[in-house]
Scaffold this motif. Structure first.
Motif, PDB file in Angstrom:
ATOM      1  N   LYS A 105     -66.461  32.762  35.257  1.00 47.08           N
ATOM      2  CA  LYS A 105     -66.887  34.170  35.322  1.00 47.08           C
ATOM      3  C   LYS A 105     -66.755  34.764  33.933  1.00 47.08           C
ATOM      4  N   ARG A 106     -67.778  35.521  33.553  1.00 48.17           N
ATOM      5  CA  ARG A 106     -67.810  36.120  32.216  1.00 48.17           C
ATOM      6  C   ARG A 106     -68.208  37.584  32.322  1.00 48.17           C
ATOM      7  N   TYR A 107     -67.484  38.420  31.582  1.00 46.20           N
ATOM      8  CA  TYR A 107     -67.729  39.859  31.601  1.00 46.20           C
ATOM      9  C   TYR A 107     -67.713  40.376  30.166  1.00 46.20           C
ATOM     10  N   ILE A 108     -68.596  41.324  29.891  1.00 46.77           N
ATOM     11  CA  ILE A 108     -68.640  41.955  28.571  1.00 46.77           C
ATOM     12  C   ILE A 108     -68.763  43.467  28.736  1.00 46.77           C
ATOM     13  N   CYS A 109     -68.494  44.188  27.661  1.00 47.67           N
ATOM     14  CA  CYS A 109     -68.766  45.626  27.624  1.00 47.67           C
ATOM     15  C   CYS A 109     -70.171  45.803  27.076  1.00 47.67           C
ATOM     16  N   GLY A 110     -70.946  46.670  27.706  1.00 48.17           N
ATOM     17  CA  GLY A 110     -72.325  46.903  27.284  1.00 48.17           C
ATOM     18  C   GLY A 110     -72.508  48.123  26.410  1.00 48.17           C
ATOM     19  N   VAL A 111     -71.432  48.763  26.000  1.00 52.26           N
ATOM     20  CA  VAL A 111     -71.523  49.969  25.178  1.00 52.26           C
ATOM     21  C   VAL A 111     -71.568  49.586  23.697  1.00 52.26           C
ATOM     22  N   GLY A 112     -72.544  50.111  22.994  1.00 52.42           N
ATOM     23  CA  GLY A 112     -72.650  49.913  21.552  1.00 52.42           C
ATOM     24  C   GLY A 112     -72.457  48.471  21.134  1.00 52.42           C
ATOM     25  N   GLN A 113     -71.614  48.261  20.139  1.00 49.78           N
ATOM     26  CA  GLN A 113     -71.304  46.937  19.611  1.00 49.78           C
ATOM     27  C   GLN A 113     -69.915  46.468  20.083  1.00 49.78           C
ATOM     28  N   HIS A 114     -69.452  47.003  21.215  1.00 50.13           N
ATOM     29  CA  HIS A 114     -68.109  46.678  21.693  1.00 50.13           C
ATOM     30  C   HIS A 114     -67.915  45.184  21.924  1.00 50.13           C
ATOM     31  N   CYS A 115     -68.926  44.507  22.412  1.00 52.37           N
ATOM     32  CA  CYS A 115     -68.815  43.062  22.621  1.00 52.37           C
ATOM     33  C   CYS A 115     -68.886  42.320  21.290  1.00 52.37           C
ATOM     34  N   GLU A 116     -69.932  42.616  20.512  1.00 53.01           N
ATOM     35  CA  GLU A 116     -70.171  41.882  19.266  1.00 53.01           C
ATOM     36  C   GLU A 116     -69.085  42.112  18.217  1.00 53.01           C
ATOM     37  N   VAL A 117     -68.732  43.356  17.977  1.00 55.27           N
ATOM     38  CA  VAL A 117     -67.802  43.707  16.912  1.00 55.27           C
ATOM     39  C   VAL A 117     -66.375  43.885  17.453  1.00 55.27           C
ATOM     40  N   GLY A 118     -66.269  44.509  18.605  1.00 59.59           N
ATOM     41  CA  GLY A 118     -64.947  44.795  19.163  1.00 59.59           C
ATOM     42  C   GLY A 118     -64.338  43.663  19.968  1.00 59.59           C
ATOM     43  N   GLY A 119     -65.122  42.605  20.243  1.00 64.43           N
ATOM     44  CA  GLY A 119     -64.599  41.467  20.995  1.00 64.43           C
ATOM     45  C   GLY A 119     -64.263  41.785  22.437  1.00 64.43           C
ATOM     46  N   GLN A 120     -64.912  42.805  22.991  1.00 63.27           N
ATOM     47  CA  GLN A 120     -64.607  43.239  24.348  1.00 63.27           C
ATOM     48  C   GLN A 120     -65.354  42.375  25.354  1.00 63.27           C
ATOM     49  N   LYS A 121     -64.741  41.221  25.661  1.00 64.39           N
ATOM     50  CA  LYS A 121     -65.324  40.307  26.630  1.00 64.39           C
ATOM     51  C   LYS A 121     -64.230  39.438  27.231  1.00 64.39           C
ATOM     52  N   LEU A 122     -64.470  39.022  28.464  1.00 63.54           N
ATOM     53  CA  LEU A 122     -63.474  38.258  29.212  1.00 63.54           C
ATOM     54  C   LEU A 122     -64.145  37.059  29.860  1.00 63.54           C
ATOM     55  N   PHE A 123     -63.533  35.889  29.697  1.00 62.94           N
ATOM     56  CA  PHE A 123     -63.984  34.656  30.344  1.00 62.94           C
ATOM     57  C   PHE A 123     -62.817  34.098  31.150  1.00 62.94           C
ATOM     58  N   ILE A 124     -63.060  33.827  32.436  1.00 65.09           N
ATOM     59  CA  ILE A 124     -62.026  33.232  33.286  1.00 65.09           C
ATOM     60  C   ILE A 124     -62.636  32.123  34.130  1.00 65.09           C
ATOM     61  N   THR A 125     -61.785  31.262  34.634  1.00 63.23           N
ATOM     62  CA  THR A 125     -62.197  30.258  35.611  1.00 63.23           C
ATOM     63  C   THR A 125     -61.495  30.593  36.917  1.00 63.23           C
ATOM     64  N   VAL A 126     -62.289  30.737  37.973  1.00 64.96           N
ATOM     65  CA  VAL A 126     -61.762  31.085  39.286  1.00 64.96           C
ATOM     66  C   VAL A 126     -61.611  29.808  40.103  1.00 64.96           C
ATOM     67  N   LEU A 127     -60.409  29.594  40.619  1.00 61.04           N
ATOM     68  CA  LEU A 127     -60.097  28.435  41.432  1.00 61.04           C
ATOM     69  C   LEU A 127     -60.326  28.755  42.911  1.00 61.04           C
ATOM     70  N   PRO A 128     -60.428  27.722  43.764  1.00 55.77           N
ATOM     71  CA  PRO A 128     -60.581  27.990  45.208  1.00 55.77           C
ATOM     72  C   PRO A 128     -59.430  28.837  45.729  1.00 55.77           C
ATOM     73  N   GLU A 129     -59.659  29.444  46.875  1.00 55.61           N
ATOM     74  CA  GLU A 129     -58.664  30.298  47.504  1.00 55.61           C
ATOM     75  C   GLU A 129     -57.391  29.512  47.778  1.00 55.61           C
ATOM     76  N   LEU A 130     -56.263  30.185  47.589  1.00 55.98           N
ATOM     77  CA  LEU A 130     -54.983  29.557  47.904  1.00 55.98           C
ATOM     78  C   LEU A 130     -54.901  29.349  49.404  1.00 55.98           C
ATOM     79  N   SER A 131     -54.427  28.183  49.820  1.00 54.76           N
ATOM     80  CA  SER A 131     -54.252  27.952  51.243  1.00 54.76           C
ATOM     81  C   SER A 131     -52.788  28.117  51.582  1.00 54.76           C
ATOM     82  N   GLY A 132     -52.515  28.254  52.848  1.00 50.42           N
ATOM     83  CA  GLY A 132     -51.133  28.426  53.279  1.00 50.42           C
ATOM     84  C   GLY A 132     -51.013  29.645  54.157  1.00 50.42           C
ATOM     85  N   PRO A 133     -49.795  29.975  54.534  1.00 56.00           N
ATOM     86  CA  PRO A 133     -49.604  31.109  55.434  1.00 56.00           C
ATOM     87  C   PRO A 133     -50.092  32.401  54.812  1.00 56.00           C
TER      88      PRO A 133
END
Length: 167
Positions: A105-133
């Motif tokens: 999953k990848r997310y960025i800020c779409g305002v101005g140059q916040h992504c390009e210059v400000g580095g406002q972006k997030l990359f994560i890997t989502v794992l399957p749902e935890l099992s158990g009680p």
């Protein structure tokens, strides 16, 4: 007779309890950036590096409305800060995204140059749902590690006291 302040406090607590519901799953609510929130010049990869995201978890992007936005993008969009149409932007300042599928999953800020210059972006890997009680309380991940069930129990207690004082 209760004062208007007591009514306001009671109403505020009810709103907070609805906004942070108690669930019976083991999902975690992550405040993106913890106390810094969603902003420029913050290392979101370092923030995410010690966290394990699972299906059912929530990302909460907190920022002053109008100052930023949240856009879900693909790999190229993330690498090159390519903004999807503005109509796809989340802009409330309290944007909650439930991680519904495993994968990258990848997310960025779409305002101005916040992504390009400000580095406002997030990359994560989502794992399957935890099992158990399904008895573990949902938690809010922040710099302070506050559990939402603790918050709700405290809020309900305070609300009960306010209501008793009203009588």
């Amino acid at each position: 007779m209760a004062s208007s302040n007591q009514y306001f406090i009671g109403l505020a607590l009810i709103v907070l309890m609805v906004y942070f519901p108690v669930t019976s799953s083991s999902a975690t609510r992550y405040i993106v950036g913890d106390d810094s929130g969603w902003t420029i010049k913050f290392d979101y990869q370092a923030w995410a590096s010690n966290k394990e995201f699972h299906v059912g978890d929530e990302l909460v992007f907190m920022y002053p409305p109008g100052a930023h936005s949240v856009l879900k993008v693909n790999g190229t969009g993330f690498k090159e800060c390519i903004k999807p149409p503005v109509s796809e932007a989340l802009t409330t300042g309290m944007d909650v995204i439930t991680l519904s599928t495993p994968g990258r999953k990848r997310y960025i800020c779409g305002v101005g140059q916040h992504c390009e210059v400000g580095g406002q972006k997030l990359f994560i890997t989502v794992l399957p749902e935890l099992s158990g009680p399904a008895t573990a309380p949902s938690a809010v991940s922040s710099g302070h590690g506050v559990a939402s069930t603790w918050f709700q129990i405290s809020a309900a207690t305070i609300l009960a006291i306010v209501m008793v004082l009203k009588v």
